[in-house]
Design an enzyme around this catalytic site. Structure first.
Site, PDB file in Angstrom:
ATOM      1  N   ASP A   1       0.843  -1.345   0.131  1.00 39.77           N
ATOM      2  CA  ASP A   1       0.086   0.003  -0.030  1.00 39.77           C
ATOM      3  C   ASP A   1       0.917   1.177  -0.137  1.00 39.77           C
ATOM      4  O   ASP A   1       1.768   1.369   0.865  1.00 39.77           O
ATOM      5  CB  ASP A   1      -0.774  -0.083   1.299  1.00 39.77           C
ATOM      6  CG  ASP A   1      -2.122   0.813   1.116  1.00 39.77           C
ATOM      7  OD1 ASP A   1      -3.280   0.316   1.094  1.00 39.77           O
ATOM      8  OD2 ASP A   1      -1.819   2.160   1.012  1.00 39.77           O
TER       9      ASP A   1
ATOM     10  N   GLN B   1     -14.362   2.490   1.814  1.00 41.67           N
ATOM     11  CA  GLN B   1     -13.716   2.127   0.600  1.00 41.67           C
ATOM     12  C   GLN B   1     -13.236   3.225  -0.193  1.00 41.67           C
ATOM     13  O   GLN B   1     -14.235   4.057  -0.530  1.00 41.67           O
ATOM     14  CB  GLN B   1     -14.680   0.966  -0.021  1.00 41.67           C
ATOM     15  CG  GLN B   1     -13.913   0.647  -1.419  1.00 41.67           C
ATOM     16  CD  GLN B   1     -14.862  -0.561  -1.872  1.00 41.67           C
ATOM     17  OE1 GLN B   1     -15.887  -0.625  -1.616  1.00 41.67           O
ATOM     18  NE2 GLN B   1     -14.343  -1.368  -3.106  1.00 41.67           N
ATOM     19  N   SER B   2     -12.029   3.024  -0.665  1.00 40.68           N
ATOM     20  CA  SER B   2     -11.750   4.387  -1.609  1.00 40.68           C
ATOM     21  C   SER B   2     -11.317   3.768  -3.077  1.00 40.68           C
ATOM     22  O   SER B   2     -11.383   4.682  -4.046  1.00 40.68           O
ATOM     23  CB  SER B   2     -10.844   5.160  -0.930  1.00 40.68           C
ATOM     24  OG  SER B   2      -9.539   4.495  -0.922  1.00 40.68           O
ATOM     25  N   VAL B   3     -11.209   2.781  -3.205  1.00 43.62           N
ATOM     26  CA  VAL B   3     -10.731   2.039  -4.513  1.00 43.62           C
ATOM     27  C   VAL B   3     -11.700   1.026  -4.638  1.00 43.62           C
ATOM     28  O   VAL B   3     -11.858   0.155  -4.124  1.00 43.62           O
ATOM     29  CB  VAL B   3      -9.407   1.694  -4.583  1.00 43.62           C
ATOM     30  CG1 VAL B   3      -9.248   1.019  -6.095  1.00 43.62           C
ATOM     31  CG2 VAL B   3      -8.508   2.736  -4.297  1.00 43.62           C
TER      32      VAL B   3
ATOM     33  N   HIS C   1     -10.216  -5.740  -2.597  1.00 43.66           N
ATOM     34  CA  HIS C   1      -8.988  -5.666  -2.220  1.00 43.66           C
ATOM     35  C   HIS C   1      -9.165  -6.191  -0.591  1.00 43.66           C
ATOM     36  O   HIS C   1      -9.694  -5.693   0.243  1.00 43.66           O
ATOM     37  CB  HIS C   1      -8.140  -4.539  -2.356  1.00 43.66           C
ATOM     38  CG  HIS C   1      -8.767  -3.252  -1.717  1.00 43.66           C
ATOM     39  ND1 HIS C   1      -9.712  -2.750  -2.371  1.00 43.66           N
ATOM     40  CD2 HIS C   1      -8.545  -2.566  -0.603  1.00 43.66           C
ATOM     41  CE1 HIS C   1     -10.075  -1.600  -1.983  1.00 43.66           C
ATOM     42  NE2 HIS C   1      -9.373  -1.312  -0.915  1.00 43.66           N
ATOM     43  N   ILE C   2      -8.092  -7.066  -0.186  1.00 45.21           N
ATOM     44  CA  ILE C   2      -8.000  -7.472   1.213  1.00 45.21           C
ATOM     45  C   ILE C   2      -6.747  -6.746   1.909  1.00 45.21           C
ATOM     46  O   ILE C   2      -5.464  -6.983   1.164  1.00 45.21           O
ATOM     47  CB  ILE C   2      -7.654  -8.840   1.395  1.00 45.21           C
ATOM     48  CG1 ILE C   2      -9.105  -9.669   0.849  1.00 45.21           C
ATOM     49  CG2 ILE C   2      -7.490  -9.200   2.949  1.00 45.21           C
ATOM     50  CD1 ILE C   2      -8.773 -11.245   0.921  1.00 45.21           C
ATOM     51  N   HIS C   3      -6.967  -5.725   2.845  1.00 44.81           N
ATOM     52  CA  HIS C   3      -5.696  -5.369   3.548  1.00 44.81           C
ATOM     53  C   HIS C   3      -4.869  -6.290   4.305  1.00 44.81           C
ATOM     54  O   HIS C   3      -5.935  -6.995   5.251  1.00 44.81           O
ATOM     55  CB  HIS C   3      -6.127  -4.075   4.429  1.00 44.81           C
ATOM     56  CG  HIS C   3      -6.665  -2.935   3.617  1.00 44.81           C
ATOM     57  ND1 HIS C   3      -6.075  -1.840   3.477  1.00 44.81           N
ATOM     58  CD2 HIS C   3      -8.085  -2.569   3.312  1.00 44.81           C
ATOM     59  CE1 HIS C   3      -6.662  -0.965   2.807  1.00 44.81           C
ATOM     60  NE2 HIS C   3      -7.661  -1.387   2.364  1.00 44.81           N
TER      61      HIS C   3
HETATM   62  P1  AMP Z   1      -9.675   1.184   0.823  1.00 44.63           P
HETATM   63  O1  AMP Z   1      -9.707   2.773   1.362  1.00 44.63           O
HETATM   64  O2  AMP Z   1     -10.027   0.252   1.471  1.00 44.63           O
HETATM   65  O3  AMP Z   1     -10.440   1.228  -0.484  1.00 44.63           O
HETATM   66  O4  AMP Z   1      -8.161   1.131   0.364  1.00 44.63           O
HETATM   67  C1  AMP Z   1      -7.377   1.533  -0.845  1.00 44.63           C
HETATM   68  C2  AMP Z   1      -6.055   1.448  -0.318  1.00 44.63           C
HETATM   69  O5  AMP Z   1      -5.338   1.769  -1.704  1.00 44.63           O
HETATM   70  C3  AMP Z   1      -5.737   2.723   0.366  1.00 44.63           C
HETATM   71  O6  AMP Z   1      -4.994   2.200   1.578  1.00 44.63           O
HETATM   72  C4  AMP Z   1      -4.624   3.511  -0.355  1.00 44.63           C
HETATM   73  O7  AMP Z   1      -3.518   3.997   0.230  1.00 44.63           O
HETATM   74  C5  AMP Z   1      -4.190   2.333  -1.498  1.00 44.63           C
HETATM   75  N1  AMP Z   1      -3.740   2.866  -2.671  1.00 44.63           N
HETATM   76  C6  AMP Z   1      -4.248   3.673  -3.745  1.00 44.63           C
HETATM   77  N2  AMP Z   1      -3.583   3.649  -4.723  1.00 44.63           N
HETATM   78  C7  AMP Z   1      -2.556   3.079  -4.661  1.00 44.63           C
HETATM   79  C8  AMP Z   1      -1.443   2.492  -5.491  1.00 44.63           C
HETATM   80  N3  AMP Z   1      -1.081   3.326  -6.504  1.00 44.63           N
HETATM   81  N4  AMP Z   1      -0.545   1.682  -4.788  1.00 44.63           N
HETATM   82  C9  AMP Z   1      -0.769   1.047  -3.916  1.00 44.63           C
HETATM   83  N5  AMP Z   1      -1.695   1.542  -3.028  1.00 44.63           N
HETATM   84  C10 AMP Z   1      -2.700   2.097  -3.552  1.00 44.63           C
END
Ligand code: AMP
Length: 111
Positions: free
Chosen positions: A28, A91-93, A97-99
């Protein structure tokens, strides 16, 4: 197309720590623990809310891969897995995905 599809396609760089036919894991960019990796399916599923019965085997594989990734990273003291879903889930992406977070004592409850 999300940024994660661009990573899968090799259009933008990522620090990939594991990959196989169905999924990949990369660090990340904004790490929340000493080790913070995202494990994603190659298939662009938006979130848990968008799964269909066809995804059962893939999701089983994804979960089964978590300890493999942890082993690859040398994690020995445990880790936390998080899947954020939708707006209130943080969620932002919008590519499932699994953190995987490790390397410090993670507190509970989460913020
Ligand atoms: P979420 O908020 O659960 O959707 O997690 C999305 C994660 O993607 C966040 O922790 C961001 O820091 C991470 N992220 C966004 N863009 C990238 C990237 N280009 N490479 C690696 N991680 C990213």
């Amino acid at each position: 197309m999300t940024i994660f599809t661009k990573i899968i396609n090799g259009e933008i760089p990522a620090d990939i720590v594991y990959e196989d036919k169905h999924c990949l894991a990369f660090r990340d960019v904004s790490r929340q623990a000493p080790t913070h990796v995202l494990l994603i399916p190659r298939k662009p599923i938006e979130s848990l809310d968008h799964l269909t019965p066809d995804d059962s085997v893939l999701m089983g594989h994804l979960l089964m891969t978590v300890p493999e990734v942890a082993k690859t990273l040398g994690i020995s003291d445990g880790y936390r897995t998080v899947i954020n879903t939708g707006e209130h889930g943080g969620q932002s992406v919008f590519h499932l995905h699994i953190h995987i977070l490790a390397g410090r004592n993670l507190t509970w409850p989460p913020g």
